[in-house]
Design an enzyme around this catalytic site. Structure first.
Site, PDB file in Angstrom:
ATOM      1  N   LEU A  37       0.869  -1.180   0.000  1.00 32.01           N
ATOM      2  CA  LEU A  37       0.000   0.000   0.000  1.00 32.01           C
ATOM      3  C   LEU A  37       0.900   1.223   0.000  1.00 32.01           C
ATOM      4  O   LEU A  37       1.797   1.332   0.833  1.00 32.01           O
ATOM      5  CB  LEU A  37      -0.884   0.030   1.251  1.00 32.01           C
ATOM      6  CG  LEU A  37      -2.231  -0.690   1.230  1.00 32.01           C
ATOM      7  CD1 LEU A  37      -2.935  -0.495   2.561  1.00 32.01           C
ATOM      8  CD2 LEU A  37      -3.105  -0.211   0.090  1.00 32.01           C
ATOM      9  N   ASP A  38       0.688   2.149  -0.926  1.00 30.51           N
ATOM     10  CA  ASP A  38       1.492   3.372  -0.964  1.00 30.51           C
ATOM     11  C   ASP A  38       1.349   4.142   0.348  1.00 30.51           C
ATOM     12  O   ASP A  38       0.324   4.040   1.026  1.00 30.51           O
ATOM     13  CB  ASP A  38       1.054   4.261  -2.129  1.00 30.51           C
ATOM     14  CG  ASP A  38       1.410   3.667  -3.480  1.00 30.51           C
ATOM     15  OD1 ASP A  38       2.318   2.815  -3.529  1.00 30.51           O
ATOM     16  OD2 ASP A  38       0.770   4.047  -4.485  1.00 30.51           O
ATOM     17  N   PRO A  39       2.358   4.932   0.718  1.00 27.95           N
ATOM     18  CA  PRO A  39       2.296   5.694   1.972  1.00 27.95           C
ATOM     19  C   PRO A  39       1.055   6.569   2.106  1.00 27.95           C
ATOM     20  O   PRO A  39       0.519   6.727   3.203  1.00 27.95           O
ATOM     21  CB  PRO A  39       3.574   6.538   1.925  1.00 27.95           C
ATOM     22  CG  PRO A  39       4.523   5.722   1.118  1.00 27.95           C
ATOM     23  CD  PRO A  39       3.670   5.081   0.050  1.00 27.95           C
TER      24      PRO A  39
END
Length: 301
Positions: A37-39
């Site tokens: 999951l992207d930041p």
């Protein structure tokens, strides 16, 4: 300790950071996640613990569900709000709800995507984001994805001042689908620039957002000795496979890697002994053979 932990990853934290925190809290090194999951994206991040790491491919293969927001009127280098604005197409009037819905429908089904430059896909041995940070652009391989549902979930909001229009959505996708790119493609269908302005993963690996446990909650369970309440058994990752309860003799046989003759016809089965998953066997030549072994797996207490 073996199993699957549906963790809630907040925005601002990398998936690697989430794994680090879980390792520190649980005191277990063998922990992996089942899909980055992207930041700037929050939501469900299933973590595989101990022998559960063998189930990561199964968890990653499952479909995912996201809710989020698309903003029309400008584009960025990263296809989300983290990047620099590289294009503006100010809207002088809003799109109708029917026009927006038609654009979402156009990207439903089997689609082809080109991964964004700011992504972890490797090309010639380097991550795409490494090229992007160096100011380089490379040819990216096309990827196939499936969007089974893509719907608008609220009334669109138009800003005459900013020349933008935004609306929320829910999307059900196969693994490896880039939602940022999907947002950009919706904009292209409408003839304007677009970005993904917010995203939450609400389902992954069969786990929903309501089931996800925060880092703080995980710490509390560890302190109270109630981790078994939140760490799910490994076999939950294989819930779609028929379960076979082994006899003592059959368990002895699989403990030595032997084949089994079972009254089953499905390609794979999950084998349980004393109420615990011990193996996944695959059908081949009228017999079932070892696929994944979990002989050391025991109930978490």
């Amino acid at each position: 300790m073996n199993g699957i932990l549906p963790l809630y990853k907040p925005t601002g934290m990398t998936s690697a950071d989430a794994v680090y925190h879980a390792r520190k809290i649980l005191g277990i090194k063998k922990i992996g996640h089942s899909g980055t999951l992207d930041p700037n994206v929050d939501g469900v991040l299933p973590l595989a613990i101990g022998a559960g790491t063998k189930a990561v491919p199964q968890l990653m293969a499952s479909g995912k569900v996201y809710t989020g927001e698309i903003t029309l009127g400008f584009a960025t280098t990263t296809e989300d709000l983290d990047g620099e604005v590289v294009d503006k197409t100010p809207l002088t009037q809003p799109f109708t709800a029917d026009q927006l819905d038609a654009a979402l429908t156009a990207w439903t089904g089997n689609i082809t995507q080109i991964p964004p430059m700011f992504s972890a896909v490797k090309v010639n041995g380097r991550r795409l984001y490494e090229y992007a940070r160096a100011g380089e652009t490379v040819k990216r391989p096309e990827r196939q994805a499936t969007v089974s549902q893509f719907t608008r979930t609220d009334e669109p909001v138009f800003s005459a001042t900013d020349g933008t229009q935004r609306f929320r959505f829910e999307v059900h996708v196969s693994k490896g689908t880039y939602i940022r790119t999907l947002a950009v493609d919706v904009g292209k269908t409408l003839g304007v620039a677009a970005v993904m302005s917010q995203l939450t993963r609400v389902k992954s690996g069969g786990f929903t957002l309501k089931q996800a446990v925060s880092i703080e909650q995980l710490k509390a369970h560890a302190a109270a000795g109630t981790l078994a309440d939140v760490i799910q058994p490994i076999d939950i990752a294989f819930a779609d496979l028929p379960q076979v309860d082994l006899t003592v003799e059959q368990f002895e046989a699989i403990s030595h890697g032997r084949f089994l003759s079972l009254d089953q016809q499905t390609p794979r089965v999950r084998l349980h002994f004393a109420g615990v998953l011990k193996a996944i066997y695959r059908r081949e030549d009228d017999q079932y053979r070892p696929d994944l072994m979990f002989l050391a797996n025991e109930k978490n207490v």
